[in-house]
Design a protein around this motif. Sequence first.
Motif, PDB file in Angstrom:
ATOM      1  N   GLY A   1      30.760 -36.148 -14.809  1.00 51.56           N
ATOM      2  CA  GLY A   1      31.861 -35.832 -15.713  1.00 51.56           C
ATOM      3  C   GLY A   1      32.162 -34.347 -15.722  1.00 51.56           C
ATOM      4  N   GLY A   2      32.636 -33.835 -16.887  1.00 48.02           N
ATOM      5  CA  GLY A   2      32.978 -32.428 -17.008  1.00 48.02           C
ATOM      6  C   GLY A   2      34.376 -32.135 -16.497  1.00 48.02           C
ATOM      7  N   ILE A   3      34.751 -30.869 -16.530  1.00 48.79           N
ATOM      8  CA  ILE A   3      36.077 -30.453 -16.061  1.00 48.79           C
ATOM      9  C   ILE A   3      36.203 -30.655 -14.553  1.00 48.79           C
ATOM     10  N   LYS A   4      35.146 -30.560 -13.820  1.00 50.59           N
ATOM     11  CA  LYS A   4      35.018 -30.712 -12.374  1.00 50.59           C
ATOM     12  C   LYS A   4      35.105 -29.354 -11.675  1.00 50.59           C
ATOM     13  N   VAL A   5      34.239 -29.199 -10.678  1.00 53.87           N
ATOM     14  CA  VAL A   5      34.147 -27.961  -9.912  1.00 53.87           C
ATOM     15  C   VAL A   5      35.470 -27.663  -9.200  1.00 53.87           C
ATOM     16  N   SER A   6      36.163 -28.709  -8.754  1.00 57.79           N
ATOM     17  CA  SER A   6      37.425 -28.482  -8.037  1.00 57.79           C
ATOM     18  C   SER A   6      38.458 -27.833  -8.954  1.00 57.79           C
ATOM     19  N   ARG A   7      38.539 -28.265 -10.204  1.00 59.88           N
ATOM     20  CA  ARG A   7      39.486 -27.660 -11.138  1.00 59.88           C
ATOM     21  C   ARG A   7      39.102 -26.210 -11.447  1.00 59.88           C
ATOM     22  N   ILE A   8      37.808 -25.968 -11.593  1.00 57.56           N
ATOM     23  CA  ILE A   8      37.345 -24.599 -11.843  1.00 57.56           C
ATOM     24  C   ILE A   8      37.714 -23.713 -10.662  1.00 57.56           C
ATOM     25  N   THR A   9      37.545 -24.236  -9.443  1.00 64.07           N
ATOM     26  CA  THR A   9      37.884 -23.480  -8.231  1.00 64.07           C
ATOM     27  C   THR A   9      39.373 -23.176  -8.179  1.00 64.07           C
ATOM     28  N   ILE A  10      40.196 -24.181  -8.464  1.00 65.85           N
ATOM     29  CA  ILE A  10      41.653 -23.980  -8.465  1.00 65.85           C
ATOM     30  C   ILE A  10      42.059 -22.968  -9.535  1.00 65.85           C
ATOM     31  N   LEU A  11      41.426 -23.057 -10.704  1.00 64.21           N
ATOM     32  CA  LEU A  11      41.730 -22.124 -11.794  1.00 64.21           C
ATOM     33  C   LEU A  11      41.394 -20.693 -11.396  1.00 64.21           C
ATOM     34  N   LEU A  12      40.236 -20.491 -10.779  1.00 62.32           N
ATOM     35  CA  LEU A  12      39.831 -19.148 -10.350  1.00 62.32           C
ATOM     36  C   LEU A  12      40.771 -18.606  -9.281  1.00 62.32           C
ATOM     37  N   LYS A  13      41.192 -19.466  -8.351  1.00 62.81           N
ATOM     38  CA  LYS A  13      42.132 -19.038  -7.321  1.00 62.81           C
ATOM     39  C   LYS A  13      43.490 -18.679  -7.928  1.00 62.81           C
ATOM     40  N   THR A  14      43.898 -19.421  -8.954  1.00 58.67           N
ATOM     41  CA  THR A  14      45.165 -19.135  -9.628  1.00 58.67           C
ATOM     42  C   THR A  14      45.110 -17.790 -10.339  1.00 58.67           C
ATOM     43  N   ILE A  15      43.994 -17.525 -11.017  1.00 56.29           N
ATOM     44  CA  ILE A  15      43.819 -16.239 -11.696  1.00 56.29           C
ATOM     45  C   ILE A  15      43.848 -15.091 -10.690  1.00 56.29           C
ATOM     46  N   LYS A  16      43.151 -15.279  -9.566  1.00 54.98           N
ATOM     47  CA  LYS A  16      43.131 -14.253  -8.523  1.00 54.98           C
ATOM     48  C   LYS A  16      44.537 -13.996  -7.992  1.00 54.98           C
ATOM     49  N   LYS A  17      45.314 -15.069  -7.810  1.00 55.37           N
ATOM     50  CA  LYS A  17      46.682 -14.933  -7.326  1.00 55.37           C
ATOM     51  C   LYS A  17      47.541 -14.148  -8.320  1.00 55.37           C
ATOM     52  N   GLU A  18      47.405 -14.469  -9.604  1.00 54.35           N
ATOM     53  CA  GLU A  18      48.200 -13.788 -10.626  1.00 54.35           C
ATOM     54  C   GLU A  18      47.846 -12.307 -10.705  1.00 54.35           C
TER      55      GLU A  18
ATOM     56  N   ILE B   1      50.410  -9.106 -10.003  1.00 59.66           N
ATOM     57  CA  ILE B   1      50.639  -7.996 -10.939  1.00 59.66           C
ATOM     58  C   ILE B   1      50.552  -6.671 -10.195  1.00 59.66           C
ATOM     59  N   SER B   2      49.580  -6.562  -9.298  1.00 61.31           N
ATOM     60  CA  SER B   2      49.399  -5.332  -8.526  1.00 61.31           C
ATOM     61  C   SER B   2      50.444  -5.185  -7.433  1.00 61.31           C
ATOM     62  N   HIS B   3      50.833  -6.324  -6.840  1.00 67.90           N
ATOM     63  CA  HIS B   3      51.805  -6.310  -5.733  1.00 67.90           C
ATOM     64  C   HIS B   3      52.880  -7.360  -6.019  1.00 67.90           C
ATOM     65  N   PRO B   4      53.853  -7.023  -6.858  1.00 65.84           N
ATOM     66  CA  PRO B   4      54.864  -8.002  -7.298  1.00 65.84           C
ATOM     67  C   PRO B   4      55.649  -8.663  -6.167  1.00 65.84           C
ATOM     68  N   ARG B   5      55.829  -7.978  -5.053  1.00 71.40           N
ATOM     69  CA  ARG B   5      56.639  -8.525  -3.972  1.00 71.40           C
ATOM     70  C   ARG B   5      55.829  -9.355  -2.977  1.00 71.40           C
ATOM     71  N   SER B   6      54.537  -9.399  -3.166  1.00 74.78           N
ATOM     72  CA  SER B   6      53.703 -10.154  -2.228  1.00 74.78           C
ATOM     73  C   SER B   6      53.875 -11.659  -2.446  1.00 74.78           C
ATOM     74  N   VAL B   7      53.706 -12.407  -1.383  1.00 73.80           N
ATOM     75  CA  VAL B   7      53.778 -13.871  -1.447  1.00 73.80           C
ATOM     76  C   VAL B   7      52.390 -14.408  -1.097  1.00 73.80           C
ATOM     77  N   LYS B   8      51.740 -14.977  -2.070  1.00 73.64           N
ATOM     78  CA  LYS B   8      50.374 -15.456  -1.874  1.00 73.64           C
ATOM     79  C   LYS B   8      50.294 -16.934  -2.235  1.00 73.64           C
ATOM     80  N   LYS B   9      49.837 -17.749  -1.294  1.00 71.08           N
ATOM     81  CA  LYS B   9      49.679 -19.176  -1.521  1.00 71.08           C
ATOM     82  C   LYS B   9      48.206 -19.498  -1.779  1.00 71.08           C
TER      83      LYS B   9
END
Length: 479
Positions: free
Chosen positions: A345-362, A366-374
């Motif tokens: 059970g739990g939130i799941k490691v995959s969701r935690i991983t996606i959340l961390l990647k999303t935070i890193k992207k954001e 902020i530092s490079h507004p014109r960058s395109v990061k997937k």
Amino acid sequence: MNYGMILYILGWILNFEAAFLTLPCLVAVLYQEQDGFSFLGVAVLCLVIGLIFSHKKPANTSLYAREGFVIVSAGWIVMSAFGALPFVLNGDIPSYVDALFETISGFTTTGASILADVEALSKASLFWRSFTHWIGGMGVFVFILAILPLVGGFNMNLMKAESPGPSVGKLVPRVRNTAMILYGIYFIITVVEFVLLVAAGMTAFDAITHTFGTVGTGGFGTHSDSLAGFSPAIQNIVTVFMILSGVNFGAYFLIIHKKPRQVLKMEEVRMYLGIILASALLIAFNVRDMFGSWGETLRHAFFQVGSIITTTGFATVDFDLWPQFSKTILIILMFVGACAGSTGGGIKVSRITILLKTIKKELRMISHPRSVKKIAMDGHRIEHEVVRSTNVFIAVYFLVFFTSVLLLGMDELDFTTNFTAVAATLNNIGPGLELVGPTQNFSIFSAPAKFVLMFDMLAGRLELFPMLLLFAPSSWKKY
């Protein structure tokens, strides 16, 4: 809403539950117990009602996402409601509310108990209590889909509604074959652990009940002290199989098809194993003065980390007595949970991983507004819809969590007890801290509080939305 198909599939659920209930009857015969009659009576009741609902397949077999979610949540409630009856009829758990709590805890593989003296139960009740873990671990609908082609091309909606994780896909083109593969892997892991536990000195009865609790990541056992009284060898075997049961079963499919390199590329599996290793070593260093040797320290540390992150809930020691640093790590692991596509059970490691990647992207934007990061995972781009659904899930998760903590506050118990009780039930773990610690139980809560926790157990096992949809009026409208 296709009510005909809902009743039809609920009928099949009761038919299968009737078959499941015959197993504790056989256990009662083997140990010459009278309690078998209570299980037999409920089995007959389930079969009669099940046959009434399922004797004729409806002409309209359409089953869309809305029906899938409603059927799954209603199915688990019905299954638990009938599964609790034998405990009341044989007197092992006289209160129906308590029996329902115990049964929901079993089917959802939570392992939270209201029992102070587990050994007082009959062998038949102990077997049924643990067997509910095995049934609920992979999911009763996955089992039904593996046996019967119930709803043609619409059955993926059932699997999506029941299977844990942010996304569910087919291992092979046919959903029924996918279900059969999953249960085949599940059965093999079960047999291997049972054989190893018997070889390590467990009785056959203890081995099968603890195997159900391990592979189903549930935590019910046959002793009030969980696994503390068993040998280090047995504890080590359970540790390994708890961790294995927390891995995405898709990884085993790849191994079977001789694609181990693809398993190594799975970020979620690497993250999951890395979290276990790091957490266990940190805890071992923190509690090193509480045990006689480093070997013993590492054994207990890895066992408890494996037990909590996989949401199994077994214990070898009273970790409520550990230092705050170690308890904090365990509480964090309660929320992290196991891999998607596992029995954990739990939130799941995959969701935690996606959340961390999303935070890193954001942060990069902020530092490079014109960058395109997937955002990518396992070399594949993560679609915006997956990111959105992950963020929504986590938001709803904490809304349900803090609402439950607030409602439990009406019982006037301490905050740590309430907080960890909700964490233990919503994440399907079992033990919490303080008054619901590994040596305590959940009998201290009032009946209304137990219903809150029962909802949390079901919501946690079914990934929130199937249970929440039951309360949405639009879910019940006819087409």
